[in-house]
Design a protein around this motif. Structure first.
Motif, PDB file in Angstrom:
ATOM      1  N   ASP A  50       0.837  -1.180   0.001  1.00 26.54           N
ATOM      2  CA  ASP A  50       0.030  -0.052   0.016  1.00 26.54           C
ATOM      3  C   ASP A  50       1.011   0.990   0.066  1.00 26.54           C
ATOM      4  O   ASP A  50       0.399   2.469  -0.232  1.00 26.54           O
ATOM      5  CB  ASP A  50      -1.086   0.022   1.237  1.00 26.54           C
ATOM      6  CG  ASP A  50      -2.229  -0.850   1.157  1.00 26.54           C
ATOM      7  OD1 ASP A  50      -2.697  -1.362  -0.098  1.00 26.54           O
ATOM      8  OD2 ASP A  50      -2.573  -1.389   2.095  1.00 26.54           O
ATOM      9  N   ILE A  51       1.947   1.230   0.218  1.00 25.58           N
ATOM     10  CA  ILE A  51       3.169   2.200   0.289  1.00 25.58           C
ATOM     11  C   ILE A  51       4.140   2.067  -0.552  1.00 25.58           C
ATOM     12  O   ILE A  51       4.990   1.292  -0.397  1.00 25.58           O
ATOM     13  CB  ILE A  51       3.736   2.433   1.836  1.00 25.58           C
ATOM     14  CG1 ILE A  51       2.581   2.382   3.085  1.00 25.58           C
ATOM     15  CG2 ILE A  51       4.510   3.526   1.984  1.00 25.58           C
ATOM     16  CD1 ILE A  51       1.657   3.594   3.121  1.00 25.58           C
ATOM     17  N   TYR A 110      -3.060   6.157   7.619  1.00 26.05           N
ATOM     18  CA  TYR A 110      -2.077   6.464   6.370  1.00 26.05           C
ATOM     19  C   TYR A 110      -1.985   7.874   6.304  1.00 26.05           C
ATOM     20  O   TYR A 110      -2.610   8.785   7.056  1.00 26.05           O
ATOM     21  CB  TYR A 110      -2.705   6.257   5.021  1.00 26.05           C
ATOM     22  CG  TYR A 110      -2.983   4.741   4.856  1.00 26.05           C
ATOM     23  CD1 TYR A 110      -1.645   3.984   4.340  1.00 26.05           C
ATOM     24  CD2 TYR A 110      -4.135   4.130   5.101  1.00 26.05           C
ATOM     25  CE1 TYR A 110      -1.945   2.547   4.026  1.00 26.05           C
ATOM     26  CE2 TYR A 110      -4.351   2.722   4.900  1.00 26.05           C
ATOM     27  CZ  TYR A 110      -3.146   2.081   4.195  1.00 26.05           C
ATOM     28  OH  TYR A 110      -3.358   0.580   4.090  1.00 26.05           O
ATOM     29  N   SER A 112       0.076  11.378   4.267  1.00 28.58           N
ATOM     30  CA  SER A 112       0.805  11.688   3.077  1.00 28.58           C
ATOM     31  C   SER A 112       1.471  13.013   3.486  1.00 28.58           C
ATOM     32  O   SER A 112       0.778  13.944   4.199  1.00 28.58           O
ATOM     33  CB  SER A 112      -0.022  12.029   1.675  1.00 28.58           C
ATOM     34  OG  SER A 112      -1.045  12.787   1.911  1.00 28.58           O
ATOM     35  N   PRO A 167      -5.664   4.360   2.082  1.00 30.13           N
ATOM     36  CA  PRO A 167      -4.434   4.612   1.252  1.00 30.13           C
ATOM     37  C   PRO A 167      -4.937   5.825   0.404  1.00 30.13           C
ATOM     38  O   PRO A 167      -5.883   5.635  -0.431  1.00 30.13           O
ATOM     39  CB  PRO A 167      -3.873   3.484   0.527  1.00 30.13           C
ATOM     40  CG  PRO A 167      -4.397   2.405   1.189  1.00 30.13           C
ATOM     41  CD  PRO A 167      -5.908   2.631   1.834  1.00 30.13           C
ATOM     42  N   LEU A 177       4.389   8.678   1.282  1.00 30.77           N
ATOM     43  CA  LEU A 177       3.410   7.968   2.127  1.00 30.77           C
ATOM     44  C   LEU A 177       3.714   7.331   3.076  1.00 30.77           C
ATOM     45  O   LEU A 177       5.122   6.803   3.095  1.00 30.77           O
ATOM     46  CB  LEU A 177       2.593   7.047   1.003  1.00 30.77           C
ATOM     47  CG  LEU A 177       2.031   7.825  -0.116  1.00 30.77           C
ATOM     48  CD1 LEU A 177       1.190   6.752  -1.078  1.00 30.77           C
ATOM     49  CD2 LEU A 177       0.867   8.818   0.165  1.00 30.77           C
ATOM     50  N   ARG A 179       2.561   4.622   6.799  1.00 32.25           N
ATOM     51  CA  ARG A 179       1.417   4.149   7.634  1.00 32.25           C
ATOM     52  C   ARG A 179       1.279   4.866   8.915  1.00 32.25           C
ATOM     53  O   ARG A 179       2.357   5.376   9.437  1.00 32.25           O
ATOM     54  CB  ARG A 179       1.946   2.824   8.199  1.00 32.25           C
ATOM     55  CG  ARG A 179       1.613   1.529   6.836  1.00 32.25           C
ATOM     56  CD  ARG A 179       0.319   0.949   6.943  1.00 32.25           C
ATOM     57  NE  ARG A 179       0.431   0.027   5.740  1.00 32.25           N
ATOM     58  CZ  ARG A 179      -0.789  -0.682   5.492  1.00 32.25           C
ATOM     59  NH1 ARG A 179      -1.850  -0.336   6.278  1.00 32.25           N
ATOM     60  NH2 ARG A 179      -0.913  -1.585   4.641  1.00 32.25           N
TER      61      ARG A 179
END
Length: 186
Positions: A50-51, A110, A112, A167, A177, A179
């Protein structure tokens, strides 16, 4: 308002469970810390689908109401322990322009972060105004929990930081990005 982040790049074969355990065991210790709006315990695992990224990272992010909170933290036992365990990091700081903090930040999974250079001929008032509108609009997204914007007049960079439940979509290849392991709150 002041934003702050430091980051540790960890070896490619680093056991990231060490970081998640550290967050799980110590994250709550900053709940209620003076002048703290939130601390997001961030990490990136290069094996995480996911990252997108190439590095294992531990990169906590802070939003302070006043610099006294940052001072108290950086000169206190918590930061001393991090410095002892990983080495004393360089701490990035930004002057806050605006923060939109939505519903329960503890639901963030998540984050950003975008850091973009501010051109020398930029109209800073116009840039701030646009950044504030963008931060407000970000919370219209169903999964957005927080959006803030700030700037660093030392390196002339603008920061955009968001917390998300899922995400996030991102269009900029420079977006980092993460977690979120835990969010410490006032």
């Amino acid at each position: 308002m002041m934003a702050m982040q430091y980051s540790f790049v960890l070896p490619a074969d680093y056991d990231m469970e060490i970081i998640t355990r550290r967050i799980r065991d110590k994250g709550h210790l900053l709940d209620g810390f003076p002048h703290l709006r939130f601390k997001a315990y961030l990490f990136a695992d290069r094996k995480d689908g996911d990252i997108e990224g190439t590095d294992n990272l531990y990169a906590p992010f802070y939003l302070w109401d006043a610099p006294q909170g940052a001072d108290q933290f950086l000169t206190g036992p918590g930061f001393n322990a991090v410095s002892r365990d990983f080495g004393r990091p360089s701490v990035q700081t930004w002057i806050g322009w605006h923060a939109e903090l939505g519903r329960d930040l503890s639901q963030a999974r998540y984050a950003s972060r975008d850091i973009r250079p501010i051109a020398p001929d930029s109209d800073l008032q116009a840039l701030r105004s646009k950044s504030i509108v963008d931060a407000r609009n970000a919370l219209k997204h169903d999964d957005a929990l927080a959006s803030l914007t700030a700037f660093d007049p030392t390196g002339w960079n603008a920061l955009r930081f968001c917390l998300w439940q899922s995400p996030p979509e991102h269009s900029c290849e420079d977006t980092q990005l993460y977690r979120v392991g835990y969010v410490a709150l006032p």
